[in-house]
Motif scaffolding. Structure first.
Motif, PDB file in Angstrom:
ATOM      1  N   LEU A  68       0.824  -1.208   0.000  1.00 15.32           N
ATOM      2  CA  LEU A  68       0.000   0.000   0.000  1.00 15.32           C
ATOM      3  C   LEU A  68       0.860   1.261   0.000  1.00 15.32           C
ATOM      4  N   LEU A  69       1.962   1.231   0.721  1.00 13.40           N
ATOM      5  CA  LEU A  69       2.806   2.415   0.870  1.00 13.40           C
ATOM      6  C   LEU A  69       3.459   2.840  -0.439  1.00 13.40           C
ATOM      7  N   PHE A  70       3.893   1.869  -1.240  1.00  9.93           N
ATOM      8  CA  PHE A  70       4.687   2.179  -2.429  1.00  9.93           C
ATOM      9  C   PHE A  70       3.944   2.019  -3.756  1.00  9.93           C
ATOM     10  N   LEU A  71       2.667   1.628  -3.733  1.00  6.78           N
ATOM     11  CA  LEU A  71       1.950   1.397  -4.989  1.00  6.78           C
ATOM     12  C   LEU A  71       1.926   2.643  -5.880  1.00  6.78           C
ATOM     13  N   LEU A  72       1.578   3.778  -5.312  1.00  9.14           N
ATOM     14  CA  LEU A  72       1.461   4.989  -6.124  1.00  9.14           C
ATOM     15  C   LEU A  72       2.818   5.421  -6.669  1.00  9.14           C
ATOM     16  N   VAL A  73       3.852   5.297  -5.846  1.00 11.26           N
ATOM     17  CA  VAL A  73       5.207   5.606  -6.320  1.00 11.26           C
ATOM     18  C   VAL A  73       5.595   4.640  -7.440  1.00 11.26           C
ATOM     19  N   GLY A  74       5.242   3.364  -7.258  1.00 17.21           N
ATOM     20  CA  GLY A  74       5.552   2.372  -8.287  1.00 17.21           C
ATOM     21  C   GLY A  74       4.889   2.696  -9.610  1.00 17.21           C
ATOM     22  N   GLY A  75       3.643   3.180  -9.574  1.00 16.16           N
ATOM     23  CA  GLY A  75       2.969   3.555 -10.809  1.00 16.16           C
ATOM     24  C   GLY A  75       3.644   4.716 -11.505  1.00 16.16           C
ATOM     25  N   ALA A  76       4.067   5.719 -10.739  1.00 17.61           N
ATOM     26  CA  ALA A  76       4.751   6.866 -11.330  1.00 17.61           C
ATOM     27  C   ALA A  76       6.093   6.463 -11.932  1.00 17.61           C
ATOM     28  N   VAL A  77       6.826   5.617 -11.226  1.00 19.65           N
ATOM     29  CA  VAL A  77       8.125   5.154 -11.731  1.00 19.65           C
ATOM     30  C   VAL A  77       7.946   4.362 -13.020  1.00 19.65           C
ATOM     31  N   ALA A  78       6.910   3.516 -13.073  1.00 18.42           N
ATOM     32  CA  ALA A  78       6.693   2.675 -14.251  1.00 18.42           C
ATOM     33  C   ALA A  78       6.300   3.478 -15.481  1.00 18.42           C
ATOM     34  N   ASP A  79       5.683   4.656 -15.284  1.00 17.05           N
ATOM     35  CA  ASP A  79       5.374   5.519 -16.425  1.00 17.05           C
ATOM     36  C   ASP A  79       6.542   6.414 -16.803  1.00 17.05           C
ATOM     37  N   ARG A  80       7.526   6.521 -15.926  1.00 16.02           N
ATOM     38  CA  ARG A  80       8.696   7.364 -16.192  1.00 16.02           C
ATOM     39  C   ARG A  80       9.833   6.559 -16.824  1.00 16.02           C
ATOM     40  N   LEU A  81      10.035   5.318 -16.390  1.00 20.73           N
ATOM     41  CA  LEU A  81      11.108   4.453 -16.886  1.00 20.73           C
ATOM     42  C   LEU A  81      10.526   3.376 -17.792  1.00 20.73           C
ATOM     43  N   PRO A  82      11.367   2.716 -18.594  1.00 22.02           N
ATOM     44  CA  PRO A  82      10.870   1.578 -19.372  1.00 22.02           C
ATOM     45  C   PRO A  82      10.256   0.525 -18.443  1.00 22.02           C
ATOM     46  N   ARG A  83       9.021   0.161 -18.723  1.00 23.36           N
ATOM     47  CA  ARG A  83       8.285  -0.695 -17.790  1.00 23.36           C
ATOM     48  C   ARG A  83       8.938  -2.053 -17.607  1.00 23.36           C
ATOM     49  N   HIS A  84       9.522  -2.604 -18.660  1.00 26.81           N
ATOM     50  CA  HIS A  84      10.094  -3.936 -18.505  1.00 26.81           C
ATOM     51  C   HIS A  84      11.295  -3.908 -17.563  1.00 26.81           C
ATOM     52  N   ARG A  85      12.003  -2.772 -17.504  1.00 23.45           N
ATOM     53  CA  ARG A  85      13.131  -2.686 -16.562  1.00 23.45           C
ATOM     54  C   ARG A  85      12.637  -2.623 -15.118  1.00 23.45           C
ATOM     55  N   VAL A  86      11.535  -1.915 -14.898  1.00 24.28           N
ATOM     56  CA  VAL A  86      10.945  -1.877 -13.559  1.00 24.28           C
ATOM     57  C   VAL A  86      10.501  -3.285 -13.149  1.00 24.28           C
ATOM     58  N   MET A  87       9.903  -4.012 -14.083  1.00 24.51           N
ATOM     59  CA  MET A  87       9.444  -5.375 -13.793  1.00 24.51           C
ATOM     60  C   MET A  87      10.609  -6.294 -13.459  1.00 24.51           C
ATOM     61  N   VAL A  88      11.670  -6.203 -14.236  1.00 25.85           N
ATOM     62  CA  VAL A  88      12.838  -7.058 -13.996  1.00 25.85           C
ATOM     63  C   VAL A  88      13.482  -6.715 -12.658  1.00 25.85           C
ATOM     64  N   ALA A  89      13.611  -5.426 -12.352  1.00 28.08           N
ATOM     65  CA  ALA A  89      14.202  -5.028 -11.072  1.00 28.08           C
ATOM     66  C   ALA A  89      13.358  -5.531  -9.902  1.00 28.08           C
ATOM     67  N   ALA A  90      12.032  -5.431 -10.028  1.00 30.44           N
ATOM     68  CA  ALA A  90      11.149  -5.920  -8.969  1.00 30.44           C
ATOM     69  C   ALA A  90      11.272  -7.430  -8.811  1.00 30.44           C
ATOM     70  N   ASN A  91      11.354  -8.143  -9.931  1.00 31.78           N
ATOM     71  CA  ASN A  91      11.543  -9.596  -9.865  1.00 31.78           C
ATOM     72  C   ASN A  91      12.862  -9.964  -9.202  1.00 31.78           C
ATOM     73  N   ALA A  92      13.915  -9.183  -9.480  1.00 35.41           N
ATOM     74  CA  ALA A  92      15.214  -9.444  -8.856  1.00 35.41           C
ATOM     75  C   ALA A  92      15.137  -9.255  -7.343  1.00 35.41           C
ATOM     76  N   LEU A  93      14.437  -8.198  -6.899  1.00 37.04           N
ATOM     77  CA  LEU A  93      14.263  -7.975  -5.463  1.00 37.04           C
ATOM     78  C   LEU A  93      13.494  -9.135  -4.827  1.00 37.04           C
ATOM     79  N   ASN A  94      12.430  -9.559  -5.477  1.00 34.64           N
ATOM     80  CA  ASN A  94      11.651 -10.688  -4.954  1.00 34.64           C
ATOM     81  C   ASN A  94      12.466 -11.972  -4.922  1.00 34.64           C
ATOM     82  N   CYS A  95      13.280 -12.186  -5.940  1.00 29.64           N
ATOM     83  CA  CYS A  95      14.118 -13.387  -5.994  1.00 29.64           C
ATOM     84  C   CYS A  95      15.095 -13.415  -4.822  1.00 29.64           C
ATOM     85  N   VAL A  96      15.781 -12.301  -4.601  1.00 28.50           N
ATOM     86  CA  VAL A  96      16.780 -12.248  -3.531  1.00 28.50           C
ATOM     87  C   VAL A  96      16.126 -12.396  -2.164  1.00 28.50           C
ATOM     88  N   SER A  97      15.013 -11.700  -1.946  1.00 27.65           N
ATOM     89  CA  SER A  97      14.363 -11.762  -0.632  1.00 27.65           C
ATOM     90  C   SER A  97      13.795 -13.146  -0.353  1.00 27.65           C
TER      91      SER A  97
END
Length: 436
Positions: A68-97
């Motif tokens: 809930l805290l980061f959803l809105l920030v995540g939406g803004a970032v995804a419209d600012r950067l290439p979306r597939h890079r945001v997705m890959v970075a998020a997947n990498a964070l989930n993988c490591v955690s």
């Protein structure tokens, strides 16, 4: 008043569009299989480490809070950067955690604060991933095929949900839950690798903006300027909360006390899953012209499961009700995605999607937390009838919004030139453009 029409943004050639869609669907199935098993494994990992039901709730809350805290920030970032890079970075964070979580559980050294921290990192990754993923999916299908594509995608996701829960449960019965978490980490790694190959050459380059806060304000104006959008999100903030309280809290209690235990509740949930697959199959063929009207009418059946639990109906009746509600929610889901795809500018899809997600799930933690005290105050049956009544009331209220009744499926491949704020002042009855 007349409106000019503008052509859509440059379309992705069919071959690459199909490739993107296949990559997105395959990656979503892989992560869906891993994640839904891991959610079960996380609960059992907490119990295995000596925790109790309250500790399980704390770990679950640790995942929901950053979402809930980061959803809105995540939406803004995804419209600012290439979306597939945001997705890959998020997947990498989930993988490591998840890999770290698995290692701690398998080593027998997992402490509650560590599990909460690692689960919170997973929730953070999801907050950035979800708006980017929805925007990427919507930009990867053309309008003519959008409804069928979304229906097939949702069918794949629902199948992964059912399969992941079943596979996770079977693995936990046979081995340490840490191994299920390790499988989830591997799934994120594979899915991230697939998403790295997405083709984004068809998406126009983002113009320099005024910063993150400016992007959030721009997304809010897009969101609040469309009555059909904010009214349905407000509706679902109540619907999701009521359904969540009924099915996450009261459902298992009714099953235990009235229906004979967990097994009948498992049958009911399986019937709901089968219904979602049936609803997705229906929407591969059916294209209602007034898509939001059809979708909203299909929200009314979501009041039936709480009512069935309040009676309570026998297991067979409950399963039939859950089957019907599963079909209904998929009809709404496909209609909603099609409306978003048609009406929201491509460069703002992720931000609007983030406001949608945030509004829809914001009341869920409060509802589940209050479910117990409400049951104590008024009784379980009355609380369930209250959930059903809330769903009916807010859904009926949304039908008074003209845009919800009139928004019409586009057939000419064009978009309306009016911005949402212009639409409000120029046509207070909401009848321009796609509204017939």
């Amino acid at each position: 008043m007349t409106t000019d029409s503008l052509p859509d943004a440059p379309a992705l050639p069919a071959r690459r569009s199909g490739r993107n869609y296949r990559l997105l669907t395959a990656a979503a199935i892989i992560t869906g299989l891993g994640t839904h098993g891991a959610l079960i494994a996380a609960a059992f990992a907490v119990l295995q480490s000596g925790g109790d039901g309250g500790d399980v709730g704390l770990v679950a809350a640790a995942r929901a809070a950053p979402l809930l805290l980061f959803l809105l920030v995540g939406g803004a970032v995804a419209d600012r950067l290439p979306r597939h890079r945001v997705m890959v970075a998020a997947n990498a964070l989930n993988c490591v955690s998840q890999a770290a979580f698995a290692w701690l559980v398998l080593s027998g050294e997992a402490e509650l604060w560590q599990m909460m921290l690692l689960t919170a990192l997973c929730g953070t990754g999801q907050a950035f991933f979800s708006p980017a993923a929805e925007g990427m999916l919507m930009s990867s299908v053309d309008r003519e095929q959008a409804s069928r594509a979304f229906a097939l995608f949702r069918m794949a996701m629902q199948g992964a949900t059912i399969g992941g829960a079943a596979l996770g449960g079977a693995m936990i019965a046979a081995m340490d839950p840490g191994w299920v978490l390790a499988v989830d980490a591997a799934a994120f790694a594979v899915a991230g690798a697939l998403r790295a190959f997405l083709d984004v050459s068809h998406i126009p380059e983002r113009e320099p903006g005024g910063g993150l806060l400016s992007d959030l304000r721009d997304g809010w104006r897009e969101f609040i300027g469309r009555p059909w959008l904010w009214s349905i999100v407000a509706q679902f903030s109540v619907v999701v909360a009521a359904v969540g309280a009924a099915e996450s809290v009261y459902g298992p209690l009714v099953a235990r006390d009235e229906l004979g235990g967990a097994r009948p509740w498992g049958f009911a949930l399986a019937a709901f899953g089968a219904g979602t697959l049936g609803g997705g199959l229906l929407m591969t063929r059916w294209k209602p012209r007034r898509m939001l009207l059809a979708g909203t009418l299909c929200v009314f059946p979501l009041a039936l499961p709480p009512a069935a639990l309040a009676v309570p109906l026998p297991v067979t009746g409950l399963c039939l009700v859950m089957l019907l509600s599963g079909v209904a929610i998929e009809v709404f889901g496909v209609a909603w995605m099609t409306a978003m795809h048609q009406e929201i500018p491509e460069e703002k899809l992720s931000r609007v999607s983030a406001y949608d997600w945030f509004g829809s799930v914001a009341m869920m933690p409060l509802a589940t937390a209050l479910a117990g005290p409400v049951e104590t105050l008024v009784g379980r049956s009355q609380a369930l009838w209250g959930c059903a009544a809330l769903i009916v009331l807010v859904t009926a209220a949304v039908l008074f919004v003209p845009d919800v009744r009139r928004l019409t499926r586009a057939t000419d491949g064009t978009k309306v030139a009016l911005e949402p704020q212009e639409r409000v002042s120029a046509d207070p009855e909401g009848s321009v453009g796609r509204l017939g």
